[in-house]
Write an enzyme that holds these catalytic residues in place. Structure first.
Site, PDB file in Angstrom:
ATOM      1  CG  ASP A 141      -2.085   0.936   1.088  1.00  9.20           C
ATOM      2  OD1 ASP A 141      -2.361   1.395  -0.043  1.00  9.20           O
ATOM      3  OD2 ASP A 141      -2.733   1.228   2.121  1.00  9.20           O
ATOM      4  CG  LEU A 156       9.495 -16.884  -3.997  1.00  6.77           C
ATOM      5  CD1 LEU A 156       9.263 -17.045  -2.499  1.00  6.77           C
ATOM      6  CD2 LEU A 156       9.909 -15.456  -4.308  1.00  6.77           C
ATOM      7  CG  HIS A 182      -0.356   2.182  -9.254  1.00  4.49           C
ATOM      8  ND1 HIS A 182      -0.486   1.767  -7.962  1.00  4.49           N
ATOM      9  CD2 HIS A 182      -1.495   2.874  -9.547  1.00  4.49           C
ATOM     10  CE1 HIS A 182      -1.664   2.186  -7.491  1.00  4.49           C
ATOM     11  NE2 HIS A 182      -2.289   2.864  -8.426  1.00  4.49           N
TER      12      HIS A 182
HETATM   13  C1  LIG Z   1       2.810  -7.641  -9.157  1.00  6.16           C
HETATM   14  C2  LIG Z   1       2.785  -6.395  -9.956  1.00  6.16           C
HETATM   15  C3  LIG Z   1       3.361  -6.438 -11.304  1.00  6.16           C
HETATM   16  C4  LIG Z   1       2.232  -5.299  -9.412  1.00  6.16           C
HETATM   17  C5  LIG Z   1       1.951  -4.033 -10.104  1.00  6.16           C
HETATM   18  C6  LIG Z   1       2.120  -2.828  -9.260  1.00  6.16           C
HETATM   19  C7  LIG Z   1       1.504  -2.837  -7.897  1.00  6.16           C
HETATM   20  C8  LIG Z   1       2.428  -2.996  -6.747  1.00  6.16           C
HETATM   21  C9  LIG Z   1       0.178  -2.682  -7.722  1.00  6.16           C
HETATM   22  C10 LIG Z   1      -0.538  -2.547  -6.437  1.00  6.16           C
HETATM   23  C11 LIG Z   1      -1.782  -1.728  -6.651  1.00  6.16           C
HETATM   24  C12 LIG Z   1      -2.369  -1.059  -5.469  1.00  6.16           C
HETATM   25  C13 LIG Z   1      -3.832  -0.872  -5.485  1.00  6.16           C
HETATM   26  C14 LIG Z   1      -1.580  -0.606  -4.439  1.00  6.16           C
HETATM   27  C15 LIG Z   1      -2.047   0.111  -3.250  1.00  6.16           C
HETATM   28  O1  LIG Z   1      -1.583   1.463  -3.250  1.00  6.16           O
HETATM   29  P1  LIG Z   1      -2.656   2.608  -3.335  1.00  6.16           P
HETATM   30  O2  LIG Z   1      -2.977   2.863  -4.765  1.00  6.16           O
HETATM   31  O3  LIG Z   1      -3.823   2.235  -2.492  1.00  6.16           O
HETATM   32  O4  LIG Z   1      -1.911   3.852  -2.699  1.00  6.16           O
HETATM   33  P2  LIG Z   1      -2.545   4.920  -1.670  1.00  6.16           P
HETATM   34  O5  LIG Z   1      -3.109   4.156  -0.522  1.00  6.16           O
HETATM   35  O6  LIG Z   1      -1.390   5.772  -1.271  1.00  6.16           O
HETATM   36  O7  LIG Z   1      -3.595   5.675  -2.434  1.00  6.16           O
HETATM   37  C1  LIG Z   2      -2.777  -3.267  -1.762  1.00  4.32           C
HETATM   38  C2  LIG Z   2      -3.926  -3.571  -2.310  1.00  4.32           C
HETATM   39  C3  LIG Z   2      -3.944  -4.123  -3.637  1.00  4.32           C
HETATM   40  C4  LIG Z   2      -5.240  -3.458  -1.668  1.00  4.32           C
HETATM   41  C5  LIG Z   2      -5.277  -2.801  -0.316  1.00  4.32           C
HETATM   42  O1  LIG Z   2      -5.006  -1.434  -0.412  1.00  4.32           O
HETATM   43  P1  LIG Z   2      -6.187  -0.353  -0.519  1.00  4.32           P
HETATM   44  O2  LIG Z   2      -5.544   0.985  -0.579  1.00  4.32           O
HETATM   45  O3  LIG Z   2      -7.114  -0.711  -1.609  1.00  4.32           O
HETATM   46  O4  LIG Z   2      -6.956  -0.534   0.873  1.00  4.32           O
HETATM   47  P2  LIG Z   2      -7.804   0.513   1.725  1.00  4.32           P
HETATM   48  O5  LIG Z   2      -6.866   1.590   2.184  1.00  4.32           O
HETATM   49  O6  LIG Z   2      -8.869   1.063   0.837  1.00  4.32           O
HETATM   50  O7  LIG Z   2      -8.319  -0.270   2.882  1.00  4.32           O
HETATM   51 MG   LIG Z   3      -4.164   2.410  -0.529  1.00  7.81          MG
END
Ligand SMILES: CC(C)=CCC/C(C)=C/CC/C(C)=C/COP(=O)(O)OP(=O)(O)O
Ligand SMILES: C=C(C)CCOP(=O)(O)OP(=O)(O)O
Ligand SMILES: [Mg+2]
Length: 246
Positions: free
Chosen positions: A18, A129, A35
């Protein structure tokens, strides 16, 4: 990584990656930039886990609820996934990593499904892994699916409801082939599970860090494992019993 006790490595680590959006915002960039930079951290933890002999690494890459994000972000994430799998396939193979997915992968775009299937197939003989991507995944969705499968077996007369126990449920989850995670890491300072591995994390040790996911690296991974190694896992027992068990 050198301070880690090699005799007490978690066999399965689950990660809630996150903070990508906030990382980008701090830099005055678009969320998708966060991302994109998240991929470096994915590489770091995958390599780190492979190096110290972790057997399973489950990464929360897209939750069921993430479908509710703006269209552009969702499509950007899907494209990033396709591109990353394509680019990293050689490295995965070289590092003996086997790819798996959990979640409602049927709901992913065709291109994404194709790329994933190919990577899963091309890495299926790898013995190092196991990298499990949670895609369009949520714990409640997974448990609901398992309940449907169990109900179906009961209605066909293949299963006696009296015989349903915890193992029946675990066997019908998508994580059936994998052990429960001993350690779950969440970055970005949020202290919640966000619908991740709800059944499997009953006795998982939780580790939270303020670090935003794109800044996560091997040193941070080592800190999480060192914290895990200082914990006493009691599973409902008391300390004295654990000593006499040993
Ligand atoms: C395995 C692979 C190739 C992965 C692609 C990239 C990747 C790590 C994706 C995770 C997407 C995601 C919703 C992250 C949460 O951060 P957020 O968007 O919720 O960030 P925020 O909480 O700061 O808004
Ligand atoms: C890391 C992933 C893919 C999902 C959880 O993060 P989110 O950002 O979506 O979760 P909330 O803060 O909304 O709980
Ligand atoms: Mg988030």
């Amino acid at each position: 990584m050198e301070h880690i006790d090699k005799s007490n490595i978690p066999s399965h680590i689950a990660v809630i990656m996150d903070g990508n959006g906030r990382w980008a915002k701090k830099k005055g960039a678009m969320r998708l930039f966060g991302h994109k930079n998240a991929v470096n951290a994915v590489r770091e933890v995958t390599e780190g886990c492979a190096e110290i002999g972790v057997q399973y690494l489950t990464l929360y890459a897209f939750s069921t609820e993430n479908w509710n994000r703006p269209k552009d972000e969702v499509s950007g994430l899907m494209e990033l996934l396709v591109g990353t799998i394509r680019k990293e396939l050689k490295t995965l193979t070289k590092n003996n990593v086997r790819l798996h997915t959990i979640g409602d992968t049927e709901s992913l775009p065709e291109k994404c499904k194709r790329e994933l299937l190919e990577a899963i197939d091309r890495t299926k003989e790898n013995t190092g892994l196991n990298l499990i991507l949670a895609l369009s995944y949520s714990g409640r969705w997974e448990i609901t699916q398992a309940m449907k499968k169990i109900a179906d077996q009961v209605s066909k007369g293949e299963l006696d409801p009296e015989e349903i126990n915890e193992s029946t449920i675990a066997k019908n989850l998508m994580t059936a082939p994998y052990p429960d995670p001993e350690l779950m890491i969440r970055t970005s300072g949020e202290m919640r599970i966000s619908n991740y591995l709800l059944w499997q994390s009953a006795y998982t040790e939780l580790y939270f860090t303020e670090t935003l996911w794109p800044d996560f690296n091997k040193e941070e991974l080592a800190n999480a494992i060192l914290s895990y190694q200082r914990r006493e896992r009691r599973f409902g027992k008391i300390s004295e019993q654990l000593k006499s068990d040993a």
